[in-house]
Write a protein that holds these residues in place. Structure first.
Motif, mmCIF file in Angstrom:
data_model
loop_
_atom_site.group_PDB
_atom_site.id
_atom_site.type_symbol
_atom_site.label_atom_id
_atom_site.label_comp_id
_atom_site.label_asym_id
_atom_site.label_seq_id
_atom_site.Cartn_x
_atom_site.Cartn_y
_atom_site.Cartn_z
ATOM 1 N N LEU A 172 0.830 -1.204 0.000
ATOM 2 C CA LEU A 172 0.000 0.000 0.000
ATOM 3 C C LEU A 172 0.868 1.260 0.000
ATOM 4 N N ALA A 173 1.923 1.257 0.817
ATOM 5 C CA ALA A 173 2.791 2.437 0.897
ATOM 6 C C ALA A 173 3.479 2.700 -0.439
ATOM 7 N N THR A 174 4.019 1.656 -1.061
ATOM 8 C CA THR A 174 4.695 1.851 -2.346
ATOM 9 C C THR A 174 3.701 2.228 -3.437
ATOM 10 N N GLY A 175 2.472 1.740 -3.324
ATOM 11 C CA GLY A 175 1.447 2.127 -4.287
ATOM 12 C C GLY A 175 1.118 3.604 -4.193
ATOM 13 N N VAL A 176 1.028 4.125 -2.972
ATOM 14 C CA VAL A 176 0.757 5.557 -2.783
ATOM 15 C C VAL A 176 1.920 6.387 -3.309
ATOM 16 N N LEU A 177 3.149 5.936 -3.066
ATOM 17 C CA LEU A 177 4.310 6.665 -3.580
ATOM 18 C C LEU A 177 4.287 6.698 -5.109
ATOM 19 N N LEU A 229 6.500 9.153 -7.429
ATOM 20 C CA LEU A 229 7.774 9.024 -6.736
ATOM 21 C C LEU A 229 8.407 7.687 -7.101
ATOM 22 N N ARG A 230 9.658 7.727 -7.527
ATOM 23 C CA ARG A 230 10.404 6.512 -7.839
ATOM 24 C C ARG A 230 11.163 6.077 -6.589
ATOM 25 N N VAL A 231 10.955 4.841 -6.158
ATOM 26 C CA VAL A 231 11.614 4.314 -4.959
ATOM 27 C C VAL A 231 12.959 3.711 -5.353
ATOM 28 N N HIS A 232 14.029 4.142 -4.675
ATOM 29 C CA HIS A 232 15.365 3.609 -4.928
ATOM 30 C C HIS A 232 15.746 2.534 -3.909
ATOM 31 N N SER A 233 15.324 2.696 -2.677
ATOM 32 C CA SER A 233 15.606 1.683 -1.661
ATOM 33 C C SER A 233 14.548 1.782 -0.576
ATOM 34 N N ALA A 234 14.393 0.678 0.132
ATOM 35 C CA ALA A 234 13.407 0.638 1.208
ATOM 36 C C ALA A 234 13.942 -0.205 2.344
ATOM 37 N N THR A 272 13.862 5.717 0.229
ATOM 38 C CA THR A 272 14.644 6.737 -0.467
ATOM 39 C C THR A 272 14.016 6.913 -1.836
ATOM 40 N N VAL A 273 13.524 8.115 -2.121
ATOM 41 C CA VAL A 273 12.738 8.335 -3.336
ATOM 42 C C VAL A 273 13.226 9.576 -4.075
ATOM 43 N N SER A 274 12.824 9.672 -5.324
ATOM 44 C CA SER A 274 13.026 10.891 -6.109
ATOM 45 C C SER A 274 11.819 11.047 -7.024
ATOM 46 N N PRO A 275 11.434 12.268 -7.352
ATOM 47 C CA PRO A 275 10.272 12.470 -8.226
ATOM 48 C C PRO A 275 10.592 12.083 -9.662
ATOM 49 N N ARG A 276 9.644 11.441 -10.327
ATOM 50 C CA ARG A 276 9.833 11.124 -11.741
ATOM 51 C C ARG A 276 9.921 12.399 -12.564
ATOM 52 N N PHE A 277 9.177 13.402 -12.161
ATOM 53 C CA PHE A 277 9.257 14.721 -12.776
ATOM 54 C C PHE A 277 8.715 15.729 -11.769
ATOM 55 N N GLY A 278 9.175 16.967 -11.893
ATOM 56 C CA GLY A 278 8.707 18.002 -10.975
ATOM 57 C C GLY A 278 9.318 17.874 -9.595
ATOM 58 N N ARG A 279 8.549 18.269 -8.596
ATOM 59 C CA ARG A 279 8.999 18.262 -7.210
ATOM 60 C C ARG A 279 8.214 17.228 -6.406
ATOM 61 N N TRP A 318 14.205 -5.918 3.497
ATOM 62 C CA TRP A 318 14.672 -4.710 2.825
ATOM 63 C C TRP A 318 14.483 -4.872 1.324
ATOM 64 N N ALA A 319 14.549 -3.764 0.621
ATOM 65 C CA ALA A 319 14.423 -3.792 -0.834
ATOM 66 C C ALA A 319 15.407 -2.799 -1.432
ATOM 67 N N ARG A 320 15.981 -3.149 -2.579
ATOM 68 C CA ARG A 320 16.851 -2.249 -3.333
ATOM 69 C C ARG A 320 16.284 -2.163 -4.747
ATOM 70 N N ILE A 321 16.059 -0.952 -5.210
ATOM 71 C CA ILE A 321 15.408 -0.739 -6.495
ATOM 72 C C ILE A 321 16.355 0.047 -7.390
ATOM 73 N N VAL A 322 16.702 -0.502 -8.539
ATOM 74 C CA VAL A 322 17.588 0.174 -9.482
ATOM 75 C C VAL A 322 16.855 0.313 -10.809
ATOM 76 N N THR A 323 16.762 1.543 -11.303
ATOM 77 C CA THR A 323 16.106 1.799 -12.581
ATOM 78 C C THR A 323 17.089 2.501 -13.498
ATOM 79 N N LEU A 324 17.361 1.895 -14.650
ATOM 80 C CA LEU A 324 18.238 2.484 -15.657
ATOM 81 C C LEU A 324 17.476 2.519 -16.971
ATOM 82 N N GLY A 325 17.134 3.729 -17.404
ATOM 83 C CA GLY A 325 16.345 3.838 -18.617
ATOM 84 C C GLY A 325 15.007 3.158 -18.421
ATOM 85 N N GLY A 326 14.678 2.216 -19.296
ATOM 86 C CA GLY A 326 13.418 1.498 -19.185
ATOM 87 C C GLY A 326 13.531 0.187 -18.445
#
Length: 413
Positions: free
Chosen positions: A236-241, A246-251, A269-276, A365-373
Motif C-alpha cells: 500500500l505504501a509503495t502504491g501511494v508513492l 515518486l520513484r523508490v530507490h531503496s526501502a 529513499t525516493v526521487s520524483p519522476r518529474f517536478g517536485r 529490505w528492498a533495493r530498487i535500481v532503474t536504468l532507462g526502461g
C-alpha cells in the motif's frame, strides 16, 4: 578529439584492432546516451579526473577505456572483455602482474555497483565476498571504486546519483575494513526517534508520514512511514508513492514489537519522476485512505499508467527487457534474496510487493535500481514456513520458491 582523429585515419584501429566490434555500436538501453565506443572514450575522460585517488592511474585510464570492449560479441561482455584486455595488455608490453590487474578490472567492473545496489550491506558476508572475489587486492579495490564512478558518469545524466555514490562508498569502506582486519560497521539500530514514533502509533493509532532531504528536481528524499505492522502495508505504501510519481530507490522495513502491539517503520529513499516531491500531507491522506479501503489503489494506478505509462516505458530498447527472476542466499541471516529484472512501469514495486506479501513472506529490505526502461528490484525475504538447517538458518522450500517466483513474474507483466 585525439582518439577520434586517430580513428578517422585508421591509426586507432591499428593500435586496438579489437575496437571494430564496438565502433558505432548502439547501447542496449536508454540509460546509455552514447554508442559503446563513445562511452568508452567518455569513461576514460571521466577517469582522468580521478587519477589522483588511485595508486595506479595508468591502469585506471586503460581499464576505463577497455571495460566494455567485450560488448557486441555475444556472451557476458565482462568475461569476453577480460580476455580481450589480456591480449591487449600483452601487446602493449605491460608487466604480467599489470595485465592480471587490468583483466580483473574489466572482469569485475560491475561488481561494486551491482553489489551495492542489490545486496544487504549490513550483511558482513557481502563485503567479505567482494574482497574474496578481488583476491584481497587493495589496489584493485581502489581502481574499481574509481572506475565505477567514471563508468556511471559516462553512461548518462542521472546515473551517478547521490544515492548510488553513497551505497558504493559504504560498500568500499566495509571492504577496506575487511582488508585491514577491522570490525565492519554494525547495522544501524532503530533510532530512538523511530522507536518513539512506533510507540506513539501503537498508543494512538495515528499514522505517521514525514519527509526529509533536499526539495527539488532529481533530489533524493527520505520518506518515513509508521503504520500497522501487518502484511500488505508495504504494498500500500509503495502504491501511494507511485501514485504521486515518486520513484523508490531503496526501502528499509522494520517491524517493532511493543507491549501494546506492533508497528511497521518503513523508510523509503525516493526521487520524483518529474517536478517536485508532493506535499507530505497528501501522502499521509492517501495512505490512510488506502489502509481503510476507501482508495482503490489498483484502479488509480491503472489510470495513471494509462495516462503516463508511455513516458515511463518509451524509448529504444525499453520493451526488449527480458523479465526474469534470480535467487540468492543471505548467509548471515538465513534469509533469501529474490531479484527481479524487467521493464520499468508505474506501480511495479507496489504490484511485486503485493505478490510477495500475498505469499506469506516478510520483506526485510528492498533495493530498487532503474536504468532507462529497465528495472532491477531486489528483495530480502524471510519465510515462516521454511525448513531449518543445523546452523539455524531457514531454507525456502522448492515448492514455495516456485510459487513465489510465479507470483512475482505475473505481477511484473
Amino acid at each position: 578529439d585525439v582518439i577520434e582523429a586517430m580513428d578517422r585515419t585508421g591509426l586507432w584501429g591499428r593500435l586496438f584492432p579489437e575496437w571494430g566490434a564496438v565502433r558505432d555500436l548502439p547501447p542496449r538501453d536508454r540509460a546509455h546516451v552514447w554508442t559503446v565506443d563513445r562511452h568508452l572514450v567518455e569513461a576514460a575522460a571521466q577517469a582522468a579526473r580521478l587519477t589522483t585517488t588511485v595508486a595506479r592511474p595508468d591502469l585506471l585510464l586503460l581499464g576505463a577505456l577497455l571495460h566494455d570492449l567485450g560488448k557486441g560479441r555475444g556472451g557476458d561482455h565482462s568475461i569476453v572483455g577480460a580476455a580481450l584486455a589480456e591480449q591487449i595488455g600483452h601487446r602493449l608490453g605491460l608487466w604480467p602482474s599489470d595485465v592480471e590487474t587490468l583483466c580483473a578490472m574489466v572482469r569485475h567492473h560491475l561488481l561494486l555497483p551491482h553489489t551495492a545496489t542489490r545486496r544487504d550491506l549490513d550483511d558482513p558476508t557481502t563485503a567479505q565476498r567482494v574482497v574474496d572475489t578481488l583476491g584481497g587486492d587493495p589496489t584493485l579495490l581502489e581502481l574499481l571504486i574509481a572506475l565505477a564512478e567514471a563508468d556511471s558518469l559516462a553512461t548518462g545524466p542521472g546515473v551517478w546519483t547521490e544515492w548510488r555514490a553513497g551505497l558504493i562508498s559504504d560498500l568500499a569502506e566495509r571492504c577496506r575494513a575487511v582488508l585491514a582486519g577491522r570490525p565492519a560497521p554494525a547495522p544501524e539500530p532503530l533510532t530512538g526517534e523511530h522507536r518513539a514514533l512506533a510507540l506513539q502509533f501503537v498508543t494512538s493509532g495515528a499514522l505517521h508520514v514525514t519527509a526529509s532531504g533536499a526539495n527539488g528536481p532529481d533530489a533524493l528524499t527520505t520518506i518515513t512511514v509508521v503504520a500497522p505492522g501487518r502484511p500488505g502495508v508495504l504494498a500500500l505504501a509503495t502504491g501511494v508513492l507511485a501514485l504521486h510519481s515518486l520513484r523508490v530507490h531503496s526501502a528499509d522495513i522494520r517491524v517493532v514489537e511493543l507491549p501494546g502491539g506492533c508497528a511497521a517503520v518503513q523508510s523509503f529513499t525516493v526521487s520524483p519522476r518529474f517536478g517536485r516531491p508532493p506535499d507530505v500531507a497528501l501522502l499521509r491522506q492517501d495512505l490512510a485512505r488506502a489502509l481503510d479501503g476507501s482508495l482503490q489503489l489498483e484502479d488509480a494506478l491503472a489510470a495513471k499508467e494509462r495516462d503516463y505509462g508511455e513516458l515511463s516505458t518509451s524509448g529504444a530498447g525499453s520493451s526488449d527487457v527480458e523479465t526474469k527472476v534470480l535467487w540468492f542466499d543471505d548467509e548471515a541471516t538465513g534469509a533469501v534474496v529474490i531479484e527481479l529484472r524487467t521493464t520499468d512501469r508505474i506501480g511495479l514495486l507496489h504490484r511485486v510487493a503485493a505478490a510477495l506479501e500475498g505469499n506469506a513472506v516478510t520483506i526485510r529490505w528492498a533495493r530498487i535500481v532503474t536504468l532507462g526502461g529497465s528495472a532491477v528490484d531486489s528483495f530480502c525475504l524471510t519465510v515462516p514456513g521454511g525448513r531449518g538447517t543445523p546452523d539455524g538458518h531457514t531454507v525456502l522450500l522448492p515448492e514455495a520458491r516456485e510459487r513465489i517466483e510465479r507470483a512475482v513474474l505475473n505481477a511484473a507483466r
